[in-house]
Design a protein around this motif. Structure first.
Motif, PDB file in Angstrom:
ATOM      1  N   MET A 286       9.630  19.003  18.331  1.00  0.00           N
ATOM      2  CA  MET A 286       9.807  18.479  17.063  1.00  0.00           C
ATOM      3  C   MET A 286      10.317  17.023  17.564  1.00  0.00           C
ATOM      4  N   VAL A 287      11.122  16.828  18.590  1.00  0.00           N
ATOM      5  CA  VAL A 287      11.869  15.750  18.993  1.00  0.00           C
ATOM      6  C   VAL A 287      10.758  14.791  19.480  1.00  0.00           C
ATOM      7  N   GLN A 288       9.860  15.478  20.011  1.00  0.00           N
ATOM      8  CA  GLN A 288       8.528  14.833  20.715  1.00  0.00           C
ATOM      9  C   GLN A 288       7.656  13.888  19.680  1.00  0.00           C
ATOM     10  N   SER A 289       7.441  14.824  18.721  1.00  0.00           N
ATOM     11  CA  SER A 289       6.776  14.215  17.462  1.00  0.00           C
ATOM     12  C   SER A 289       7.562  13.043  17.069  1.00  0.00           C
ATOM     13  N   ALA A 290       8.746  12.986  16.796  1.00  0.00           N
ATOM     14  CA  ALA A 290       9.647  12.065  16.200  1.00  0.00           C
ATOM     15  C   ALA A 290       9.581  10.775  17.102  1.00  0.00           C
ATOM     16  N   ASN A 291       9.544  10.880  18.404  1.00  0.00           N
ATOM     17  CA  ASN A 291       9.423   9.940  19.521  1.00  0.00           C
ATOM     18  C   ASN A 291       8.233   9.149  19.136  1.00  0.00           C
ATOM     19  N   SER A 292       7.116  10.043  18.816  1.00  0.00           N
ATOM     20  CA  SER A 292       5.850   9.383  18.690  1.00  0.00           C
ATOM     21  C   SER A 292       5.623   8.110  17.703  1.00  0.00           C
ATOM     22  N   HIS A 293       6.548   8.504  16.743  1.00  0.00           N
ATOM     23  CA  HIS A 293       6.531   7.386  15.692  1.00  0.00           C
ATOM     24  C   HIS A 293       6.946   6.037  16.269  1.00  0.00           C
ATOM     25  N   VAL A 294       7.694   5.893  17.238  1.00  0.00           N
ATOM     26  CA  VAL A 294       8.312   4.717  17.747  1.00  0.00           C
ATOM     27  C   VAL A 294       7.221   3.519  17.999  1.00  0.00           C
ATOM     28  N   ARG A 295       6.105   4.052  18.574  1.00  0.00           N
ATOM     29  CA  ARG A 295       5.004   3.200  18.519  1.00  0.00           C
ATOM     30  C   ARG A 295       4.276   2.582  17.207  1.00  0.00           C
ATOM     31  N   ARG A 296       4.207   3.444  16.395  1.00  0.00           N
ATOM     32  CA  ARG A 296       3.873   3.092  14.812  1.00  0.00           C
ATOM     33  C   ARG A 296       4.820   2.043  14.458  1.00  0.00           C
ATOM     34  N   LEU A 297       6.220   2.358  14.450  1.00  0.00           N
ATOM     35  CA  LEU A 297       6.782   1.576  13.831  1.00  0.00           C
ATOM     36  C   LEU A 297       7.036   0.227  14.563  1.00  0.00           C
ATOM     37  N   MET A 298       6.965  -0.025  15.730  1.00  0.00           N
ATOM     38  CA  MET A 298       6.731  -1.333  16.364  1.00  0.00           C
ATOM     39  C   MET A 298       5.451  -1.923  16.041  1.00  0.00           C
ATOM     40  N   ASN A 299       4.236  -1.205  15.945  1.00  0.00           N
ATOM     41  CA  ASN A 299       3.407  -2.066  15.428  1.00  0.00           C
ATOM     42  C   ASN A 299       3.549  -2.427  13.955  1.00  0.00           C
ATOM     43  N   GLU A 300       4.231  -1.824  13.092  1.00  0.00           N
ATOM     44  CA  GLU A 300       4.315  -2.263  11.900  1.00  0.00           C
ATOM     45  C   GLU A 300       5.098  -3.559  11.847  1.00  0.00           C
ATOM     46  N   LYS A 301       6.349  -3.568  12.806  1.00  0.00           N
ATOM     47  CA  LYS A 301       7.053  -4.558  12.942  1.00  0.00           C
ATOM     48  C   LYS A 301       6.324  -5.815  13.165  1.00  0.00           C
ATOM     49  N   ALA A 302       5.350  -5.692  14.336  1.00  0.00           N
ATOM     50  CA  ALA A 302       4.725  -6.883  14.760  1.00  0.00           C
ATOM     51  C   ALA A 302       3.746  -7.313  13.592  1.00  0.00           C
ATOM     52  N   ALA A 303       3.174  -6.362  12.708  1.00  0.00           N
ATOM     53  CA  ALA A 303       2.223  -6.955  11.641  1.00  0.00           C
ATOM     54  C   ALA A 303       3.061  -7.593  10.565  1.00  0.00           C
ATOM     55  N   HIS A 304       4.310  -7.183  10.397  1.00  0.00           N
ATOM     56  CA  HIS A 304       5.212  -7.747   9.180  1.00  0.00           C
ATOM     57  C   HIS A 304       5.721  -9.411  10.062  1.00  0.00           C
ATOM     58  N   GLU A 305       5.733  -9.072  11.132  1.00  0.00           N
ATOM     59  CA  GLU A 305       6.296 -10.476  11.743  1.00  0.00           C
ATOM     60  C   GLU A 305       5.165 -11.611  11.633  1.00  0.00           C
ATOM     61  N   GLN A 306       3.705 -11.103  12.076  1.00  0.00           N
ATOM     62  CA  GLN A 306       2.737 -11.861  11.722  1.00  0.00           C
ATOM     63  C   GLN A 306       2.607 -12.425  10.375  1.00  0.00           C
ATOM     64  N   GLU A 307       2.814 -11.529   9.592  1.00  0.00           N
ATOM     65  CA  GLU A 307       2.656 -11.766   7.999  1.00  0.00           C
ATOM     66  C   GLU A 307       3.708 -12.891   7.885  1.00  0.00           C
ATOM     67  N   MET A 308       4.908 -12.685   8.305  1.00  0.00           N
ATOM     68  CA  MET A 308       5.993 -13.916   8.140  1.00  0.00           C
ATOM     69  C   MET A 308       5.561 -15.211   8.608  1.00  0.00           C
ATOM     70  N   GLU A 309       5.012 -15.052   9.899  1.00  0.00           N
ATOM     71  CA  GLU A 309       4.649 -16.414  10.512  1.00  0.00           C
ATOM     72  C   GLU A 309       3.571 -17.029   9.588  1.00  0.00           C
ATOM     73  N   GLN A 310       2.583 -16.126   8.936  1.00  0.00           N
ATOM     74  CA  GLN A 310       1.348 -17.082   8.051  1.00  0.00           C
ATOM     75  C   GLN A 310       2.123 -17.483   6.926  1.00  0.00           C
ATOM     76  N   ALA A 311       3.175 -16.797   6.140  1.00  0.00           N
ATOM     77  CA  ALA A 311       3.765 -17.243   5.096  1.00  0.00           C
ATOM     78  C   ALA A 311       4.469 -18.556   5.332  1.00  0.00           C
ATOM     79  N   LYS A 312       5.009 -18.581   6.609  1.00  0.00           N
ATOM     80  CA  LYS A 312       5.910 -19.816   6.981  1.00  0.00           C
ATOM     81  C   LYS A 312       4.848 -20.785   6.973  1.00  0.00           C
ATOM     82  N   GLU A 313       3.638 -20.520   7.716  1.00  0.00           N
ATOM     83  CA  GLU A 313       2.776 -21.644   7.837  1.00  0.00           C
ATOM     84  C   GLU A 313       2.091 -22.292   6.537  1.00  0.00           C
ATOM     85  N   SER A 314       1.827 -21.243   5.543  1.00  0.00           N
ATOM     86  CA  SER A 314       1.454 -21.715   4.303  1.00  0.00           C
ATOM     87  C   SER A 314       2.454 -22.365   3.379  1.00  0.00           C
TER      88      SER A 314
END
Length: 623
Positions: A286-314
């Motif tokens: 179960m701890v290993q399954s929890a650790n597997s979500h770290v990659r998903r969260l980092m991808n979500e963070k990168a996507a949100h940062e990209q959206e923030m950059e696009q919003a800044k540009e607009s």
């Protein structure tokens, strides 16, 4: 319906109770003025002049106009009129009842006084009743104020009336000061001046307390409901650990939508101590399954940062467009202010154009500064990035945590380097500006240290001189003591030889033992005399005035104690006068003066006690 406000609230008056036409303004105004009420819709202004109003009211008007006399005490009509203007006195009218008539008091007299209103008052005291007034007449007069629950009439000319509601008491108080006349009789027993006042009744106070308690309960309930409404919801209950629940939790941990709920349950189980040897492998998975979500969260963070950059540009593009339009507006205003077009505008138009131009320039400058700030921030970010790659591309799944940590460390390093440079510049400036001041301060501190050392050296020298003087005194005292010792030893030898000679003479002459004892006593007396002489020789005079005072106080104390006192008793008495004196100091002082104070031993064995006595009266004879 017509709404008329009295002292306690608005009470509706049915126009059908008034036998007159509402369309007749003169009759309506006269009736309302008779009631002492301001007609609705005129905001305190009377419809007619004072000549039409009471007291100039003509009683025959009722027959001419068909208006019946209006009794202000009819049910549903407020007895207490609205508060009149300050410059108009309150006018009370005659009140007609079936059995009696109430005449109003003089309006120029002050209003009748009343006591302080008790809480929840529903009972009034009515005094000044006619002697022939019955309970029916009293009820007829006061039931028009409201429902009466009880009347307690006294044999004297007063009674107590209890109403159903509190506001009815105010209507009854309005009748205070009226003169009551039964029928048309002029007998004194049929008339009296009413005095209505608040009465304090236990039933009223009890009902008021019950009402207050009910209101307090309602308030507590309302607050509790409000607290329950605002209280955050309780967290869901965590189920107990079992293999079945653990299998379900492992499936939930793999689901992204149920991950937050499942991770809470897992944390609770671990904190409860459910991990043991048997379940360790299941918890590890179960701890290993929890650790597997770290990659998903980092991808979500990168996507949100990209959206923030696009919003800044607009946002930057929109701000650039707004700024361009502001520039065009300002250009229009500048063109309008040129002499070619400016001369054709009027003075007011020029003023407005000038105001608009200044306002537009201020807004244009503010937006320009904001846009420049955004560009400066982007330039700083670009200078910080050595590789020049896009942050969204640079942030990979494997190196995301390390890259963020390195970026934070780099920013911290830059800020520390800038702070260090600033501190160095400040230190150099301070050294240049305050170099002379530091020198003067150092010289001052050195001078102070030298003065302090000199003072300490002088103090040590004085202490050394005082110690040397004390050492010389001790040496002289030691030499005197040695001389006295040698003298006493020589005297003892001489006395011993005399004693031997005396004994030999006694044996030769055949003297008895009593004579030998007398010789021994004489020898002891001689020794004591010699000691006293030696003590007188070596005892110096009084050193200070304090010793003289101590001797006087001790002499007085021992004089009133003829049997003597021990040194502890004497010391406790002296402690009350001077807490710094010691028992040893007192004893040394007593021993220095053997002709004033003598020491005696009393008791045997364990009860042996040493006492000091005052013997100056005997010692003065032997001097």
């Amino acid at each position: 319906f017509l709404v008329a406000a009295d002292g306690l609230g608005s009470i509706a008056i049915d126009t059908t109770q008034l036998n007159m036409s509402v369309t007749d303004p003169t009759a309506w105004a006269t009736a309302m003025n008779n009631l002492g009420m301001v007609p609705v819709g005129l905001a305190g202004q009377q419809l007619v002049t004072d000549s039409i109003c009471v007291p100039g009211f003509d009683p025959s008007l009722s027959m001419m106009t068909g208006i019946t006399p209006i009794n202000p005490m009819i049910p549903g009509m407020g007895l207490v009129p609205p508060p009149p203007p300050t410059d108009v006195p309150v006018v009370k009218e005659i009140i007609h009842c079936k059995s009696c008539t109430l005449f109003p008091p003089n309006p120029n007299l002050p209003p009748p006084s009343t006591r302080e209103r008790p809480p929840g008052c529903k009972t009034v005291f009515v005094g000044g009743l006619p002697e022939n007034a019955t309970e029916e007449i009293i009820q007829e007069v006061f039931e028009q104020c409201g429902d009466i629950t009880a009347i307690r009439k006294s044999k004297k000319n007063f009674c107590h009336i209890r109403f159903a509601e509190e506001f009815m008491v105010d209507k009854a108080i309005y009748l205070s000061g009226y003169r009551m006349r039964l029928g048309s009789s002029t007998d004194k027993k049929d008339s009296g001046r009413l005095h209505v006042d608040f009465a304090q009744a236990r039933d009223d106070f009890y009902e008021w307390e019950c009402k207050q308690r009910m209101l307090a309960r309602e308030e507590r309930h309302r607050r509790k409901m409000e607290e329950d409404r605002l209280r955050p919801p309780s967290p869901p209950a965590i189920m107990h650990y079992s293999e079945h629940e653990a299998a379900l939790l492992a499936e939930k941990l793999k689901d992204d939508s149920k991950f937050s709920e499942a991770i809470t349950v897992l944390l609770t189980w671990i904190e409860r101590g459910e991990v043991n040897r048997r379940s360790a492998n299941q918890f590890y998975s179960m701890v290993q399954s929890a650790n597997s979500h770290v990659r998903r969260l980092m991808n979500e963070k990168a996507a949100h940062e990209q959206e923030m950059e696009q919003a800044k540009e607009s946002f930057k593009n929109a701000l650039t467009g707004i700024l361009t339009q502001f520039e065009q507006i300002v250009a229009v205003f500048n063109a309008s202010t040129r002499q070619k077009a400016w001369d054709h505008f009027s003075k007011a138009q020029r003023k407005n154009i000038d105001i608009w131009r200044k306002h537009s320039e201020e807004l244009r400058n503010a937006h320009s500064e904001q846009l420049m700030g955004i560009r400066r921030e982007e330039e700083m970010e670009m200078s910080d990035d050595d590789s020049g790659d896009n942050p969204s591309k640079k942030l990979r799944v494997e190196d995301s945590a390390l890259a963020a940590q390195a970026y934070a460390l780099k920013e911290e390093n830059d800020s520390l380097r800038w702070q260090l440079d600033a501190y160095r510049n400040e230190v150099e400036l301070l050294k240049q500006e305050k170099g002379q001041l530091f020198r003067t301060e150092e010289s001052l501190t050195k001078d102070q240290q030298l003065q302090f050392l000199q003072q300490t050296m002088q103090g040590m020298q004085q202490q050394l001189l005082s110690i040397q003087e004390e050492l010389n005194n001790k040496k002289s005292e030691l030499e005197q003591a040695k001389e006295e010792q040698t003298h006493t030893q020589a005297m003892l030898k001489v006395l011993q030889e005399k004693l031997k000679n005396a004994k030999e003479l006694a044996e030769i002459n055949g003297h008895d033992e009593s004579q030998a004892n007398e010789i021994n006593v004489l020898t002891v007396a001689l020794v004591n005399q010699d000691r006293e002489k030696n003590s007188e020789k070596r005892s110096p005079g009084l050193k200070s005035e304090k010793e003289a005072l101590l001797i006087g106080i001790i002499s007085t104390f021992l004089h009133v104690h003829p049997f003597g006192a021990n040194i502890e008793y004497l010391w406790s008495y002296m402690q009350q006068l001077d807490s710094r004196i010691s028992a040893n100091e007192i004893e040394m002082l007593l021993m220095r003066l053997p002709r004033m104070f003598k020491q005696e031993f009393t008791g045997v064995g364990a009860t042996l006690e040493k006492r000091w006595k005052f013997c100056a009266f005997e010692g003065i004879k032997t001097v």
